[in-house]
Scaffold this motif. Structure first.
Motif, PDB file in Angstrom:
ATOM      1  N   LEU A 122       0.885  -1.311   0.047  1.00 56.06           N
ATOM      2  CA  LEU A 122       0.150  -0.117  -0.026  1.00 56.06           C
ATOM      3  C   LEU A 122       0.606   1.013   0.186  1.00 56.06           C
ATOM      4  O   LEU A 122       0.673   2.189  -0.695  1.00 56.06           O
ATOM      5  N   ARG A 123       2.067   1.382   0.818  1.00 57.90           N
ATOM      6  CA  ARG A 123       2.785   2.232   0.771  1.00 57.90           C
ATOM      7  C   ARG A 123       3.643   2.599  -0.385  1.00 57.90           C
ATOM      8  O   ARG A 123       3.572   3.739  -1.029  1.00 57.90           O
ATOM      9  N   ARG A 124       3.898   1.654  -1.178  1.00 58.27           N
ATOM     10  CA  ARG A 124       4.474   1.601  -2.545  1.00 58.27           C
ATOM     11  C   ARG A 124       3.583   2.264  -3.521  1.00 58.27           C
ATOM     12  O   ARG A 124       3.933   3.178  -4.300  1.00 58.27           O
ATOM     13  N   GLU A 125       2.337   1.642  -3.401  1.00 58.34           N
ATOM     14  CA  GLU A 125       1.150   2.163  -4.315  1.00 58.34           C
ATOM     15  C   GLU A 125       1.175   3.729  -4.103  1.00 58.34           C
ATOM     16  O   GLU A 125       0.688   4.368  -5.250  1.00 58.34           O
ATOM     17  N   MET A 126       0.889   4.125  -2.940  1.00 54.54           N
ATOM     18  CA  MET A 126       0.926   5.583  -2.463  1.00 54.54           C
ATOM     19  C   MET A 126       1.841   6.362  -3.069  1.00 54.54           C
ATOM     20  O   MET A 126       1.819   7.230  -3.695  1.00 54.54           O
ATOM     21  N   GLU A 127       3.176   5.962  -2.753  1.00 50.75           N
ATOM     22  CA  GLU A 127       4.206   6.653  -3.270  1.00 50.75           C
ATOM     23  C   GLU A 127       4.493   6.634  -4.860  1.00 50.75           C
ATOM     24  O   GLU A 127       4.900   7.708  -5.395  1.00 50.75           O
ATOM     25  N   GLU A 128       4.133   5.606  -5.598  1.00 52.07           N
ATOM     26  CA  GLU A 128       3.981   5.641  -6.896  1.00 52.07           C
ATOM     27  C   GLU A 128       3.086   6.564  -7.542  1.00 52.07           C
ATOM     28  O   GLU A 128       3.296   7.022  -8.743  1.00 52.07           O
ATOM     29  N   ARG A 129       1.808   6.879  -6.942  1.00 51.01           N
ATOM     30  CA  ARG A 129       0.816   7.799  -7.474  1.00 51.01           C
ATOM     31  C   ARG A 129       1.117   9.071  -6.837  1.00 51.01           C
ATOM     32  O   ARG A 129       0.173   9.980  -6.558  1.00 51.01           O
ATOM     33  N   GLY A 130       2.264   9.376  -6.357  1.00 48.84           N
ATOM     34  CA  GLY A 130       2.368  10.841  -5.841  1.00 48.84           C
ATOM     35  C   GLY A 130       1.817  10.952  -4.535  1.00 48.84           C
ATOM     36  O   GLY A 130       1.439  12.194  -4.264  1.00 48.84           O
ATOM     37  N   GLY A 131       1.540   9.873  -3.615  1.00 47.50           N
ATOM     38  CA  GLY A 131       1.076  10.368  -2.196  1.00 47.50           C
ATOM     39  C   GLY A 131      -0.686  10.367  -2.669  1.00 47.50           C
ATOM     40  O   GLY A 131      -1.432  10.589  -1.514  1.00 47.50           O
ATOM     41  N   THR A 132      -1.092   9.874  -3.789  1.00 48.32           N
ATOM     42  CA  THR A 132      -2.630   9.799  -3.996  1.00 48.32           C
ATOM     43  C   THR A 132      -3.184   8.487  -3.328  1.00 48.32           C
ATOM     44  O   THR A 132      -2.428   7.472  -3.732  1.00 48.32           O
ATOM     45  N   TYR A 133      -4.528   8.567  -2.927  1.00 48.77           N
ATOM     46  CA  TYR A 133      -4.984   7.393  -2.451  1.00 48.77           C
ATOM     47  C   TYR A 133      -6.396   7.051  -3.525  1.00 48.77           C
ATOM     48  O   TYR A 133      -7.300   7.932  -3.719  1.00 48.77           O
ATOM     49  N   ASN A 134      -6.083   5.933  -4.271  1.00 48.37           N
ATOM     50  CA  ASN A 134      -7.136   5.631  -5.356  1.00 48.37           C
ATOM     51  C   ASN A 134      -7.751   4.503  -4.905  1.00 48.37           C
ATOM     52  O   ASN A 134      -7.313   3.449  -5.389  1.00 48.37           O
ATOM     53  N   SER A 135      -8.845   4.407  -4.412  1.00 47.21           N
ATOM     54  CA  SER A 135      -9.606   3.144  -4.161  1.00 47.21           C
ATOM     55  C   SER A 135     -10.999   3.370  -4.334  1.00 47.21           C
ATOM     56  O   SER A 135     -11.549   4.271  -4.048  1.00 47.21           O
ATOM     57  N   GLU A 136     -11.595   2.131  -4.913  1.00 44.67           N
ATOM     58  CA  GLU A 136     -13.083   1.991  -5.244  1.00 44.67           C
ATOM     59  C   GLU A 136     -13.550   1.836  -3.542  1.00 44.67           C
ATOM     60  O   GLU A 136     -14.883   2.292  -3.516  1.00 44.67           O
ATOM     61  N   ASN A 137     -12.969   1.734  -2.529  1.00 47.13           N
ATOM     62  CA  ASN A 137     -13.664   1.612  -1.482  1.00 47.13           C
ATOM     63  C   ASN A 137     -13.697   3.013  -0.703  1.00 47.13           C
ATOM     64  O   ASN A 137     -14.037   3.242   0.265  1.00 47.13           O
TER      65      ASN A 137
END
Length: 167
Positions: A122-137
């Motif tokens: 989850l941290r890697r995904e956040m960092e790869e997206r520039g700190g954005t949270y993109n979740s269907e939830n």
């Protein structure tokens, strides 16, 4: 006996194990079905205790049983929503609130000391997206606006007078 596990889809779970160093030793797989997940988890735990397969991690720091995992995920999601809502109410944009909530979830998971692989992912995904949270939830656009909107007045019916009631 090399490994004992439980899964909703045993074929998919076996595919996930194909990268394990012990996979070349596998000769066969036996499946048993149970009426409920609780029954399956209980049978799995008892079989692991009885057989002590060398490649299970139950009882080690790597293991988080399903009940604990579920509780941690619910608490992490609660932290995400609490922080996102607080940020939004404090004037942050929806994107900034989403980001703050996502980081709160990551930090909660890391602090739990459990599910470190998932927390790292989850941290890697956040960092790869520039700190954005993109979740269907977490569809914050509508949800936060709904949660922070002024409450609608409770509809009231006119109160009948005594005369209208025949009195």
């Amino acid at each position: 006996m090399l490994y004992i596990g439980s899964a909703y889809d045993p074929k998919e779970r076996a595919k996930a194990h194909k990268h394990a160093d012990w996979w070349p030793l596998v000769v066969r797989r036996d499946d048993e079905w149970y009426v409920s997940r609780d029954d399956a988890y209980r049978a799995e735990r008892l079989a692991i205790e009885a057989e002590q397969p060398p490649h299970n991690v139950v009882g080690t720091p790597k293991h988080t049983d399903p009940a604990v995992r579920g509780r941690i995920l619910r608490e992490a999601a609660s932290a995400r929503w609490t922080v996102a809502l607080a940020a939004f109410r404090a004037g942050a944009s929806v994107d900034a609130a989403r980001r703050a909530g996502g980081w709160a979830e990551v930090e909660y998971l890391e602090a739990s000391g459990r599910m470190q692989g998932y927390a790292a992912k989850l941290r890697r995904e956040m960092e790869e997206r520039g700190g954005t949270y993109n979740s269907e939830n977490m569809r914050l656009d509508d949800t936060l606006l709904t949660l922070t909107a002024a409450p609608r007045p409770f509809p009231t019916a006119p109160v009948p007078t005594p005369e209208a009631l025949g009195g």
